[in-house]
Design an enzyme around this catalytic site. Structure first.
Site, PDB file in Angstrom:
ATOM      1  N   ARG A 238      -4.474 -54.537 -39.207  1.00 36.28           N
ATOM      2  CA  ARG A 238      -5.768 -55.008 -39.700  1.00 36.28           C
ATOM      3  C   ARG A 238      -6.871 -54.364 -38.859  1.00 36.28           C
ATOM      4  O   ARG A 238      -6.782 -54.323 -37.630  1.00 36.28           O
ATOM      5  CB  ARG A 238      -5.881 -56.536 -39.583  1.00 36.28           C
ATOM      6  CG  ARG A 238      -5.191 -57.305 -40.706  1.00 36.28           C
ATOM      7  CD  ARG A 238      -5.899 -57.108 -42.047  1.00 36.28           C
ATOM      8  NE  ARG A 238      -5.242 -57.780 -43.160  1.00 36.28           N
ATOM      9  CZ  ARG A 238      -4.342 -57.204 -43.978  1.00 36.28           C
ATOM     10  NH1 ARG A 238      -3.967 -55.955 -43.804  1.00 36.28           N
ATOM     11  NH2 ARG A 238      -3.829 -57.880 -44.987  1.00 36.28           N
ATOM     12  N   GLU A 267     -13.431 -52.903 -45.771  1.00 36.37           N
ATOM     13  CA  GLU A 267     -12.845 -51.917 -46.691  1.00 36.37           C
ATOM     14  C   GLU A 267     -13.470 -52.085 -48.065  1.00 36.37           C
ATOM     15  O   GLU A 267     -13.662 -53.228 -48.491  1.00 36.37           O
ATOM     16  CB  GLU A 267     -11.330 -52.104 -46.766  1.00 36.37           C
ATOM     17  CG  GLU A 267     -10.664 -51.814 -45.428  1.00 36.37           C
ATOM     18  CD  GLU A 267      -9.136 -51.937 -45.468  1.00 36.37           C
ATOM     19  OE1 GLU A 267      -8.568 -52.069 -46.567  1.00 36.37           O
ATOM     20  OE2 GLU A 267      -8.523 -51.899 -44.394  1.00 36.37           O
ATOM     21  N   HIS A 286      -6.083 -47.295 -46.313  1.00 33.01           N
ATOM     22  CA  HIS A 286      -5.214 -48.468 -46.473  1.00 33.01           C
ATOM     23  C   HIS A 286      -4.118 -48.189 -47.514  1.00 33.01           C
ATOM     24  O   HIS A 286      -3.907 -48.972 -48.446  1.00 33.01           O
ATOM     25  CB  HIS A 286      -6.027 -49.713 -46.851  1.00 33.01           C
ATOM     26  CG  HIS A 286      -5.342 -51.001 -46.470  1.00 33.01           C
ATOM     27  ND1 HIS A 286      -6.012 -52.134 -46.115  1.00 33.01           N
ATOM     28  CD2 HIS A 286      -4.021 -51.322 -46.384  1.00 33.01           C
ATOM     29  CE1 HIS A 286      -5.152 -53.114 -45.850  1.00 33.01           C
ATOM     30  NE2 HIS A 286      -3.926 -52.628 -46.009  1.00 33.01           N
TER      31      HIS A 286
HETATM   32  C1  GLV Z   1      -1.792 -55.138 -46.790  1.00 35.21           C
HETATM   33  O1  GLV Z   1      -2.551 -54.854 -45.937  1.00 35.21           O
HETATM   34  C2  GLV Z   1      -1.002 -56.328 -46.760  1.00 35.21           C
HETATM   35  O2  GLV Z   1      -1.343 -57.261 -46.042  1.00 35.21           O
HETATM   36  O3  GLV Z   1       0.007 -56.364 -47.468  1.00 35.21           O
END
Ligand code: GLV
Length: 325
Positions: A238, A267, A286
Site C-alpha cells: 500500500r 491512485e 498497481h
Molecule cells: C490490491 O491492492 C488488493 O488489495 O488486492
C-alpha cells in the site's frame, strides 16, 4: 438468497460483466443484482444476504437489513467499513493468496530491474544513446552478497523470501508473530518494532504488509533516513506505508539507491507527484497482481467460498476485522 455485486470507482478493480455472467451461471438459484454506483448499491443491499465488493460506504452497510457475508475481490480491505462490519458481526473474506505468487514475481522484477540500473538504461535508450561506458561504470553488488528485509510474511512475502534466498540473498523477515517457525528461505524473523534496527543494515526493503493502524507509515521520513545510500525500496503493498514526499526527496538527493513502486497513497498517481520524475525509480500502475486475467482466480475463490456458505461450513480467507487483514 440475494447477492449484490458492487464495483469499484476504478474500472480495473471492478468485476467485469463477463464474470458477473459466470457467477449467474454458477449460482442460478441466487438473485444476483449487479450495481454500478453507490446509490444503486444502497437500494439493492437492503434485502441482500451477501455482498461481493472491494469497496463499500458505511451508509450502504447501514441500509442492509440482513447481510450475512461480504467478500472482497481485493486483498486489502481498507475500502470497507471495518468497524461497522465488526460491530454487526458480519464476516468479511478476501482473495488473500490468490495473486500472491505473481505479486512476488513483480516485486522481484522491480528489485532486479533497479539493481541492474534499468531506469538509467531506459533513459539512455530514449535519448538513442549507447551509454555503454557510463552504465558499465555504475557499481552494482552481486545479489548473493546482499540482504533483503521482507516486511510482511504473508502469501506475497513468503514467495519473495523463497525467490530472494534462491538467488543467494540473506533474508530477514518481519512479522507480527515471531514465535512461528521461519518460512523457507527466511534466515531470521523479527517483529515490526525491530524494523528501524535493521534498516541501516540491509540492501533492499520489500514491503508486503497490509496498511493498518498497527503498521502505520513503516517507511516514514525518519525510517527512510536510516537506509544505506545504495538501498532499494520496493513496495507492492500500500502506498500509504511510505512517506512519498520524503521518498522523492531521498531519491533526488541520492540518499537512497532506488525505488520500485506498484502502489501509491493516492491512485491514480496524481500528475503533481514528484515520483513521476525521480531518478532510479520504476513505477507500475498497481498492476503487480495482474497477469492478463486477475478475475478468473478471484471469482474461483469466491465461488468456492459460496459453496461453504451455502453448506453452513466455515468460510475460508476470513479477515480479522480488528487487525484489519
Ligand atoms: C490490491 O491492492 C488488493 O488489495 O488486492
Amino acid at each position: 438468497m440475494k447477492l449484490v455485486v458492487h464495483v469499484h470507482d476504478l474500472p480495473m478493480w471492478s468485476l467485469p460483466v463477463a464474470q458477473v455472467e459466470r457467477i449467474r451461471r454458477a449460482l442460478p438459484q441466487v438473485d444476483i443484482v449487479d450495481v454500478r454506483d453507490y446509490a444503486d448499491c444502497r437500494a439493492a443491499i437492503v434485502d441482500a444476504d451477501v455482498a461481493l465488493a472491494p469497496r463499500m460506504q458505511a451508509a450502504t452497510l447501514a441500509a442492509a437489513t440482513r447481510l450475512r457475508w461480504v467478500h472482497s475481490t481485493a486483498v486489502g480491505i481498507g475500502w470497507l467499513p471495518l468497524a461497522d462490519l465488526a460491530a454487526r458481526g458480519i464476516p468479511v473474506t478476501n482473495v488473500r493468496g490468490v495473486h500472491a505468487e505473481i505479486l512476488a514475481e513483480h516485486a522481484m522484477a522491480l528489485l532486479l530491474g533497479l539493481r541492474r540500473q534499468f531506469p538509467a538504461a531506459d533513459t539512455r535508450r530514449r535519448a538513442r544513446e549507447w551509454a555503454q561506458e557510463a552504465l558499465a561504470a555504475i557499481p552494482v553488488p552481486r545479489l548473493s552478497a546482499t540482504t533483503v528485509l521482507v516486511v510482511g510474511l504473508g502469501g506475497i512475502g513468503t514467495h519473495v523470501a523463497r525467490y530472494a534466498s534462491g538467488m543467494g540473498m540473506r533474508v530477514i523477515g518481519v512479522r507480527r508473530d515471531v514465535t512461528l517457525p521461519p518460512p523457507p528461505g527466511v534466515d531470521r524473523v523479527v517483529p515490526l518494532s525491530a524494523v528501524r534496527d535493521w534498516l541501516p543494515q540491509v540492501d533492499h526493503v520489500v514491503l508486503a504488509l497490509p496498511h493498518t493502524a498497527e503498521t502505520g507509515q513503516v517507511l516514514d521520513a525518519e525510517a527512510l533516513a536510516l537506509l544505506k545510500p545504495t538501498a532499494l525500496v520496493v513496495n507492492v503493498a500500500r502506498g500509504s506505508l511510505i512517506d512519498e514526499g520524503a521518498l522523492a526527496e531521498a531519491l533526488l538527493a541520492g540518499r537512497i539507491g532506488g525505488a520500485g513502486l506498484d502502489v501509491f497513497a493516492t491512485e491514480p498517481l496524481p500528475d503533481a507527484s514528484p515520483l513521476w520524475s525521480t531518478p532510479r525509480t520504476i513505477i507500475t500502475p498497481h498492476t503487480g497482481a495482474c497477469d492478463g486475467d486477475y478475475w478468473t482466480p478471484a471469482i474461483d475463490c469466491f465461488l468456492e467460498n459460496w459453496a461453504r456458505f451455502e453448506a453452513g461450513a466455515p468460510l475460508e480467507n476470513v479477515v480479522n476485522l480488528a487487525r484489519g487483514y
